[in-house]
Design a protein around this motif. Structure first.
Motif, short mmCIF file in Angstrom:
data_model
loop_
_atom_site.label_atom_id
_atom_site.label_comp_id
_atom_site.label_asym_id
_atom_site.label_seq_id
_atom_site.Cartn_x
_atom_site.Cartn_y
_atom_site.Cartn_z
N ALA A 85 26.23 29.87 14.97
CA ALA A 85 27.02 30.31 13.80
C ALA A 85 26.47 29.71 12.51
CB ALA A 85 28.49 29.93 13.98
N LEU A 86 25.15 29.84 12.32
CA LEU A 86 24.49 29.25 11.16
C LEU A 86 24.59 30.16 9.94
CD1 LEU A 86 21.20 27.97 12.85
CD2 LEU A 86 23.31 26.69 12.44
N LYS A 87 24.73 29.54 8.77
CA LYS A 87 24.74 30.26 7.50
C LYS A 87 23.92 29.51 6.47
CE LYS A 87 29.35 32.32 8.10
NZ LYS A 87 30.72 32.43 7.53
N ASP A 88 23.40 30.25 5.50
CA ASP A 88 22.67 29.65 4.36
C ASP A 88 21.57 28.71 4.83
OD1 ASP A 88 24.24 30.98 2.47
OD2 ASP A 88 25.76 29.43 2.54
N ILE A 89 20.80 29.15 5.80
CA ILE A 89 19.75 28.28 6.33
C ILE A 89 18.49 28.34 5.47
CG2 ILE A 89 20.60 28.64 8.68
CD1 ILE A 89 18.07 30.32 9.22
N ILE A 90 17.74 27.26 5.53
CA ILE A 90 16.37 27.23 5.01
C ILE A 90 15.46 27.39 6.22
CG2 ILE A 90 14.61 25.85 3.85
CD1 ILE A 90 17.02 24.45 2.40
N PHE A 91 14.66 28.43 6.21
CA PHE A 91 13.80 28.74 7.35
C PHE A 91 12.37 28.42 6.99
CE2 PHE A 91 11.05 31.49 9.84
CZ PHE A 91 11.61 31.49 11.10
N VAL A 92 11.75 27.55 7.77
CA VAL A 92 10.35 27.17 7.56
C VAL A 92 9.53 27.76 8.70
CG1 VAL A 92 8.71 25.28 7.26
CG2 VAL A 92 11.07 25.04 6.43
N GLY A 93 8.68 28.71 8.39
CA GLY A 93 7.88 29.37 9.41
C GLY A 93 6.41 29.09 9.23
N HIS A 94 5.74 28.72 10.30
CA HIS A 94 4.30 28.51 10.24
C HIS A 94 3.57 29.75 10.74
CE1 HIS A 94 0.44 27.10 12.27
NE2 HIS A 94 0.21 27.04 10.98
N SER A 95 2.56 30.18 9.98
CA SER A 95 1.68 31.26 10.38
C SER A 95 2.48 32.54 10.66
CB SER A 95 0.85 30.82 11.59
OG SER A 95 -0.17 31.74 11.88
N VAL A 96 2.39 33.07 11.87
CA VAL A 96 3.06 34.32 12.19
C VAL A 96 4.58 34.20 12.07
CG1 VAL A 96 3.14 33.84 14.68
CG2 VAL A 96 3.15 36.21 13.87
N SER A 97 5.11 32.99 12.20
CA SER A 97 6.55 32.82 12.05
C SER A 97 7.02 33.07 10.62
CB SER A 97 6.98 31.42 12.50
OG SER A 97 7.22 31.40 13.89
N SER A 98 6.12 33.07 9.67
CA SER A 98 6.50 33.44 8.31
C SER A 98 7.03 34.86 8.28
CB SER A 98 5.30 33.30 7.36
OG SER A 98 4.80 31.99 7.34
N MET A 99 6.30 35.78 8.87
CA MET A 99 6.75 37.16 8.90
C MET A 99 7.91 37.36 9.89
SD MET A 99 4.99 38.70 6.57
CE MET A 99 5.23 37.13 5.69
N ILE A 100 7.93 36.59 10.95
CA ILE A 100 9.08 36.66 11.87
C ILE A 100 10.35 36.26 11.14
CG2 ILE A 100 10.11 35.62 13.93
CD1 ILE A 100 7.22 35.38 15.07
N ILE A 106 15.66 40.09 6.79
CA ILE A 106 15.97 41.49 6.47
C ILE A 106 17.06 42.02 7.39
CG2 ILE A 106 15.02 43.83 6.49
CD1 ILE A 106 12.32 42.55 5.62
N GLN A 107 17.04 41.59 8.65
CA GLN A 107 18.02 42.07 9.62
C GLN A 107 19.37 41.37 9.48
OE1 GLN A 107 15.87 41.34 13.26
NE2 GLN A 107 14.93 43.37 13.26
N LYS A 108 19.36 40.11 9.04
CA LYS A 108 20.60 39.34 8.95
C LYS A 108 20.58 38.50 7.67
CE LYS A 108 23.69 36.58 11.87
NZ LYS A 108 24.69 37.66 12.07
N PRO A 109 20.59 39.14 6.51
CA PRO A 109 20.40 38.43 5.23
C PRO A 109 21.47 37.41 4.92
CG PRO A 109 21.12 40.70 4.85
CD PRO A 109 20.79 40.59 6.31
N GLU A 110 22.68 37.59 5.43
CA GLU A 110 23.75 36.65 5.11
C GLU A 110 23.52 35.26 5.69
OE1 GLU A 110 24.97 38.76 8.95
OE2 GLU A 110 23.94 39.26 7.08
N ALA A 111 22.58 35.15 6.63
CA ALA A 111 22.34 33.86 7.28
C ALA A 111 21.32 32.99 6.55
CB ALA A 111 21.87 34.08 8.72
N PHE A 112 20.56 33.58 5.63
CA PHE A 112 19.43 32.89 5.04
C PHE A 112 19.66 32.52 3.57
CE2 PHE A 112 17.82 35.03 8.70
CZ PHE A 112 16.78 34.25 9.18
N LYS A 113 19.14 31.36 3.20
CA LYS A 113 19.22 30.89 1.82
C LYS A 113 17.84 30.85 1.16
CE LYS A 113 20.97 26.93 -0.86
NZ LYS A 113 21.65 25.60 -0.73
N LYS A 114 16.85 30.31 1.87
CA LYS A 114 15.48 30.22 1.37
C LYS A 114 14.51 30.32 2.54
CE LYS A 114 16.20 27.44 -2.82
NZ LYS A 114 15.70 26.30 -3.62
N LEU A 115 13.30 30.79 2.24
CA LEU A 115 12.24 30.87 3.24
C LEU A 115 11.03 30.09 2.77
CD1 LEU A 115 12.35 34.71 4.04
CD2 LEU A 115 13.27 32.89 5.47
#
Length: 277
Positions: A85-100, A106-115
């Protein structure tokens, strides 16, 4: 424990309330973040995980059809977000995980705060006036090498992509990470990666994002990072002093500093190319 947390070997660490999720790249697992996660534990709730098929995930749940595209991996991210039940997350993706991470946002925008994108590429194959870094023949050679001798390929590629000759132990660590992945799963993941093209999706991203670009990176050249920066709203672009495709391993202090500087800038509402002057 929720079955998704077991499936993806999810670890929850840290003392803070702001959630930061670290997503590993191809051939790695959550252990690839070990050089930087301690710096975030005092101020953040840190979420680590392994994609299905990687690390200590439940490999019995690997599905070659599902994970034939990056959308399959983004499902893992969304499953974890929903299980916790996470909200407003900061997602740090390396390499291919950036696009993941971008797909998941895009699919669940309400969960993300920054990438945060570390060594990202929206398309690895050169295409007309777009330079992704690889010709079709190069990519087919990589597929063949992995299919015929995955261990030999890992030994050859690890020092090249690490680009830290004065610290061979880091290349050894990376090679060990690669060799923990089943060769058939590694081949499927690399095919999903190199065949992807998410240039058109960049315009759908609206939350603030940071592109961390190594000064020299044969896997994700500056042209790829610059393309993301030019075509993504509220994207900030930093060329690091670090070289190689794994700055969070080879230059952890610089990587930590850039991520924290970006997170600290809380009121980004529109693009500002002078932010990291």
């Amino acid at each position: 424990m929720h079955p998704i947390l077991i499936r993806n070997n999810v670890k929850i660490l840290g003392e803070g309330s702001q959630v930061i999720v670290f997503a590993h790249g191809f051939g790695c697992a959550q252990s690839s973040w070990k050089y930087i996660t301690d710096a975030f534990l005092a101020d953040f709730k840190v979420i680590l995980f392994d994609y299905v098929g990687s690390g200590n995930s439940d490999k019995d749940q690997y599905d070659y059809h599902k994970y034939a595209t990056l959308e399959g991996y983004s499902c893992d991210v969304i499953d974890i977000i929903e299980a916790l039940a996470l909200k407003d997350i900061i997602f740090v993706g390396h390499s291919v995980s950036s696009m993941i991470g971008m797909i998941a946002d895009i699919q669940k925008p309400e969960a993300f705060k920054k990438l945060v994108f570390i060594g990202p590429s929206p398309k690895y194959l050169n295409d007309r006036d777009y330079i992704g870094g690889f010709e079709a023949a190069d990519i087919e050679t990589i597929f063949t090498q992995i299919a015929e001798d995955y261990v030999g390929w890992t030994k050859a590629i690890s020092p090249v992509v690490m680009s830290k000759s004065e610290a061979p132990e880091l290349s050894d660590f990376l090679q060990e990470c690669f060799e923990e992945t089943e060769p058939s799963i590694a081949l499927a993941f690399v095919m999903a990666t190199f065949k992807s093209d998410y240039r058109a999706e960049l315009k759908k991203l609206h939350i603030p994002s940071l592109t961390l670009q190594s000064s020299e990176d044969i896997m994700a050249p500056q042209s790829a990072g610059e393309y993301i920066h030019r075509n993504t709203k509220n994207n900030f672009y930093v060329v690091m002093k670090a070289t190689g495709h794994f700055p969070h391993i080879s230059e952890p202090e610089e990587t930590i500093r850039e991520i924290k500087d970006f997170i600290a800038y809380q009121n980004v509402t529109e693009r500002s190319d002078e932010l990291y002057a």
